[in-house]
Design a protein around this motif. Structure first.
Motif, PDB file in Angstrom:
ATOM      1  N   ALA A  25       5.558  10.874   5.767  1.00 44.84           N
ATOM      2  CA  ALA A  25       4.954  10.829   4.436  1.00 44.84           C
ATOM      3  C   ALA A  25       4.456   9.425   4.118  1.00 44.84           C
ATOM      4  O   ALA A  25       3.364   9.256   3.539  1.00 44.84           O
ATOM      5  CB  ALA A  25       5.971  11.284   3.386  1.00 44.84           C
ATOM      6  N   VAL A  26       5.230   8.422   4.478  1.00 48.68           N
ATOM      7  CA  VAL A  26       4.828   7.030   4.226  1.00 48.68           C
ATOM      8  C   VAL A  26       3.589   6.683   5.029  1.00 48.68           C
ATOM      9  O   VAL A  26       2.659   6.032   4.526  1.00 48.68           O
ATOM     10  CB  VAL A  26       5.994   6.069   4.548  1.00 48.68           C
ATOM     11  CG1 VAL A  26       5.500   4.627   4.631  1.00 48.68           C
ATOM     12  CG2 VAL A  26       7.082   6.176   3.494  1.00 48.68           C
ATOM     13  N   VAL A  27       3.534   7.118   6.280  1.00 48.68           N
ATOM     14  CA  VAL A  27       2.356   6.862   7.112  1.00 48.68           C
ATOM     15  C   VAL A  27       1.128   7.527   6.507  1.00 48.68           C
ATOM     16  O   VAL A  27       0.039   6.931   6.456  1.00 48.68           O
ATOM     17  CB  VAL A  27       2.593   7.354   8.553  1.00 48.68           C
ATOM     18  CG1 VAL A  27       1.280   7.421   9.328  1.00 48.68           C
ATOM     19  CG2 VAL A  27       3.567   6.437   9.264  1.00 48.68           C
ATOM     20  N   GLY A  28       1.282   8.750   6.007  1.00 44.78           N
ATOM     21  CA  GLY A  28       0.157   9.423   5.364  1.00 44.78           C
ATOM     22  C   GLY A  28      -0.320   8.683   4.134  1.00 44.78           C
ATOM     23  O   GLY A  28      -1.534   8.559   3.900  1.00 44.78           O
ATOM     24  N   GLU A  29       0.621   8.180   3.339  1.00 37.44           N
ATOM     25  CA  GLU A  29       0.258   7.418   2.144  1.00 37.44           C
ATOM     26  C   GLU A  29      -0.442   6.119   2.530  1.00 37.44           C
ATOM     27  O   GLU A  29      -1.439   5.716   1.899  1.00 37.44           O
ATOM     28  CB  GLU A  29       1.508   7.118   1.323  1.00 37.44           C
ATOM     29  CG  GLU A  29       1.225   6.377   0.029  1.00 37.44           C
ATOM     30  CD  GLU A  29       2.482   6.015  -0.745  1.00 37.44           C
ATOM     31  OE1 GLU A  29       2.337   5.405  -1.833  1.00 37.44           O
ATOM     32  OE2 GLU A  29       3.599   6.310  -0.266  1.00 37.44           O
ATOM     33  N   LEU A  30       0.059   5.447   3.572  1.00 36.35           N
ATOM     34  CA  LEU A  30      -0.563   4.210   4.031  1.00 36.35           C
ATOM     35  C   LEU A  30      -2.006   4.459   4.459  1.00 36.35           C
ATOM     36  O   LEU A  30      -2.921   3.728   4.074  1.00 36.35           O
ATOM     37  CB  LEU A  30       0.241   3.624   5.191  1.00 36.35           C
ATOM     38  CG  LEU A  30      -0.361   2.402   5.892  1.00 36.35           C
ATOM     39  CD1 LEU A  30      -0.564   1.248   4.924  1.00 36.35           C
ATOM     40  CD2 LEU A  30       0.510   1.978   7.075  1.00 36.35           C
ATOM     41  N   LEU A  75       0.828  -1.200   0.000  1.00 40.54           N
ATOM     42  CA  LEU A  75       0.000   0.000   0.000  1.00 40.54           C
ATOM     43  C   LEU A  75       0.865   1.254   0.000  1.00 40.54           C
ATOM     44  O   LEU A  75       0.359   2.359   0.166  1.00 40.54           O
ATOM     45  CB  LEU A  75      -0.953  -0.008   1.192  1.00 40.54           C
ATOM     46  CG  LEU A  75      -2.029  -1.103   1.155  1.00 40.54           C
ATOM     47  CD1 LEU A  75      -2.871  -1.084   2.424  1.00 40.54           C
ATOM     48  CD2 LEU A  75      -2.919  -0.979  -0.082  1.00 40.54           C
ATOM     49  N   ILE A  76       2.172   1.059  -0.221  1.00 37.86           N
ATOM     50  CA  ILE A  76       3.137   2.148  -0.376  1.00 37.86           C
ATOM     51  C   ILE A  76       3.704   2.047  -1.780  1.00 37.86           C
ATOM     52  O   ILE A  76       4.264   1.011  -2.160  1.00 37.86           O
ATOM     53  CB  ILE A  76       4.273   2.041   0.655  1.00 37.86           C
ATOM     54  CG1 ILE A  76       3.716   1.913   2.077  1.00 37.86           C
ATOM     55  CG2 ILE A  76       5.228   3.233   0.542  1.00 37.86           C
ATOM     56  CD1 ILE A  76       2.860   3.069   2.525  1.00 37.86           C
ATOM     57  N   ALA A  77       3.597   3.104  -2.563  1.00 37.75           N
ATOM     58  CA  ALA A  77       3.917   3.029  -3.986  1.00 37.75           C
ATOM     59  C   ALA A  77       5.358   2.630  -4.261  1.00 37.75           C
ATOM     60  O   ALA A  77       5.631   1.899  -5.213  1.00 37.75           O
ATOM     61  CB  ALA A  77       3.604   4.366  -4.662  1.00 37.75           C
ATOM     62  N   ARG A  78       6.299   3.073  -3.435  1.00 34.58           N
ATOM     63  CA  ARG A  78       7.696   2.759  -3.709  1.00 34.58           C
ATOM     64  C   ARG A  78       7.999   1.271  -3.552  1.00 34.58           C
ATOM     65  O   ARG A  78       9.032   0.789  -4.031  1.00 34.58           O
ATOM     66  CB  ARG A  78       8.632   3.563  -2.802  1.00 34.58           C
ATOM     67  CG  ARG A  78       8.600   3.185  -1.343  1.00 34.58           C
ATOM     68  CD  ARG A  78       9.737   3.857  -0.565  1.00 34.58           C
ATOM     69  NE  ARG A  78      11.034   3.308  -0.912  1.00 34.58           N
ATOM     70  CZ  ARG A  78      12.193   3.828  -0.519  1.00 34.58           C
ATOM     71  NH1 ARG A  78      12.211   4.940   0.194  1.00 34.58           N
ATOM     72  NH2 ARG A  78      13.339   3.260  -0.852  1.00 34.58           N
ATOM     73  N   ALA A  79       7.101   0.530  -2.882  1.00 30.06           N
ATOM     74  CA  ALA A  79       7.366  -0.878  -2.601  1.00 30.06           C
ATOM     75  C   ALA A  79       6.508  -1.834  -3.411  1.00 30.06           C
ATOM     76  O   ALA A  79       6.693  -3.053  -3.312  1.00 30.06           O
ATOM     77  CB  ALA A  79       7.171  -1.158  -1.116  1.00 30.06           C
ATOM     78  N   GLY A  80       5.566  -1.322  -4.219  1.00 31.58           N
ATOM     79  CA  GLY A  80       4.737  -2.237  -4.984  1.00 31.58           C
ATOM     80  C   GLY A  80       3.593  -1.535  -5.680  1.00 31.58           C
ATOM     81  O   GLY A  80       3.549  -0.307  -5.765  1.00 31.58           O
ATOM     82  N   ASP A  81       2.678  -2.336  -6.185  1.00 30.06           N
ATOM     83  CA  ASP A  81       1.536  -1.848  -6.954  1.00 30.06           C
ATOM     84  C   ASP A  81       0.350  -1.664  -6.017  1.00 30.06           C
ATOM     85  O   ASP A  81      -0.294  -2.629  -5.607  1.00 30.06           O
ATOM     86  CB  ASP A  81       1.213  -2.872  -8.053  1.00 30.06           C
ATOM     87  CG  ASP A  81       0.145  -2.390  -9.020  1.00 30.06           C
ATOM     88  OD1 ASP A  81      -0.741  -1.626  -8.600  1.00 30.06           O
ATOM     89  OD2 ASP A  81       0.183  -2.813 -10.201  1.00 30.06           O
ATOM     90  N   VAL A  82       0.049  -0.417  -5.685  1.00 32.04           N
ATOM     91  CA  VAL A  82      -0.995  -0.120  -4.708  1.00 32.04           C
ATOM     92  C   VAL A  82      -2.361  -0.581  -5.201  1.00 32.04           C
ATOM     93  O   VAL A  82      -3.124  -1.231  -4.470  1.00 32.04           O
ATOM     94  CB  VAL A  82      -1.011   1.380  -4.364  1.00 32.04           C
ATOM     95  CG1 VAL A  82      -2.235   1.725  -3.509  1.00 32.04           C
ATOM     96  CG2 VAL A  82       0.274   1.777  -3.652  1.00 32.04           C
TER      97      VAL A  82
END
Length: 299
Positions: free
Chosen positions: A124-129, A74-81
């Motif tokens: 920022a990652v927490v917000g994206e999650l 659910l984080i774009a840098r680590a995979g396909d959301v």
């Protein structure tokens, strides 16, 4: 009431399929388990309707477990959301068909993917999650399902390692549709005092997974099991305890779970020893907290 004790089919096999599910379900029932943790590694591995009918016939409950393999994040840098959201919706749908109340797993990034973050990057990652998780939480709540997010140890993720981090990151979303899945293996590594972490999680606990401190059988390890059960009682958690260990016979799962040696003489023995220990700890805990129970032996 005795606790519901479940066993994850990863104890014996990976991936779980329709062909392997029936004999494992029957084995679990014979060993005395009340429910199965059902990993859905790929959508279509097992049929939810067929599985529901099988489990109903055996009197077994169900917990759906998600698998965060490569590319699932659910984080774009680590995979396909978007693909991960579609996958988690399939997990929710399977749980609804089964009548399972929980879908558990580390639903944020692929297991084993780590990277360093400073405070601003983490925020920022927490917000994206939160943004990418929010619609799934709403859909789960509407379906009567709780997504149980699992913090993992530092070697498996750099996002959520502790209860404190998880409460902070997920706090605005916790409630109907979202809780925490606590695993005694990860608590043993990351928490200074696992019992205090459990109490801090409190009402946010939606599922609990257990195993020995070495990922093997419960009971002959260094975990303070009476303390863990007391903490769960204090937190108000009376849901299932799910034994999660792994077979080393499957190369993929052995590498993913770092199972480099046998954890018991056999997987059947691992499961049998664990449920015997959990039943004994649970019974002793109930007796300790209920002085009205008469434990005297009579001729």
């Amino acid at each position: 009431m005795p606790r519901t004790i479940a066993v994850n089919t990863w104890v014996w096999t990976s991936p779980l399929t329709d062909a392997t599910l029936e004999p494992l379900a029957r084995k679990a029932r014979q060993l005395g388990y009340d429910a199965l943790e059902l990993p859905l590694e790929s959508v279509g591995d097992w049929d939810p309707v067929r599985t529901r009918d099988l489990l109903d016939s055996l009197g077994l409950g169900a917990i759906v477990v998600g698998a965060m393999g490569p590319g699932r994040s659910l984080i774009a840098r680590a995979g396909d959301v978007a693909a991960t959201q579609t996958y988690l919706r399939a997990c929710i749908a399977a749980a609804q068909t089964l009548g399972a109340g929980v879908v558990a797993g580390p639903f944020y990034a692929p297991t084993g993917v780590t990277w360093r973050m400073d405070a601003d990057e983490r925020a920022a990652v927490v917000g994206e999650l939160r943004e990418n998780l929010a619609p799934l939480v709403a859909e789960a709540a509407e379906a009567g399902i709780t997504l149980a997010i699992e913090p993992l140890n530092r070697y498996e993720t750099s996002l959520l390692n502790t209860v404190e981090q998880s409460l902070d990151a997920l706090g605005p979303l916790l409630g109907a549709g979202l809780g925490l899945a606590l695993d005694t293996y990860h608590l043993n590594i990351e928490e200074k005092k696992p019992d205090e972490a459990i109490r801090a999680a409190g009402a946010a606990i939606a599922h609990v997974q257990v195993c020995g401190s070495d990922r093997g059988a419960v009971g002959d390890d260094h975990t303070d099991w009476p303390g863990i059960l007391a903490a769960l009682d204090d937190a108000g958690y009376r849901g299932p305890l799910g034994l999660e260990s792994f077979t080393g016979e499957n190369a993929t799962i052995a590498v993913a779970a770092s199972v480099w040696r046998p954890l018991a003489p056999s997987q059947d023995e691992l499961a049998a020893r664990s449920i015997a220990a959990l039943r004994a700890f649970d019974t002793n805990r109930a007796l300790d907290t209920n002085p009205a129970v008469d434990t005297k032996e009579y001729p």
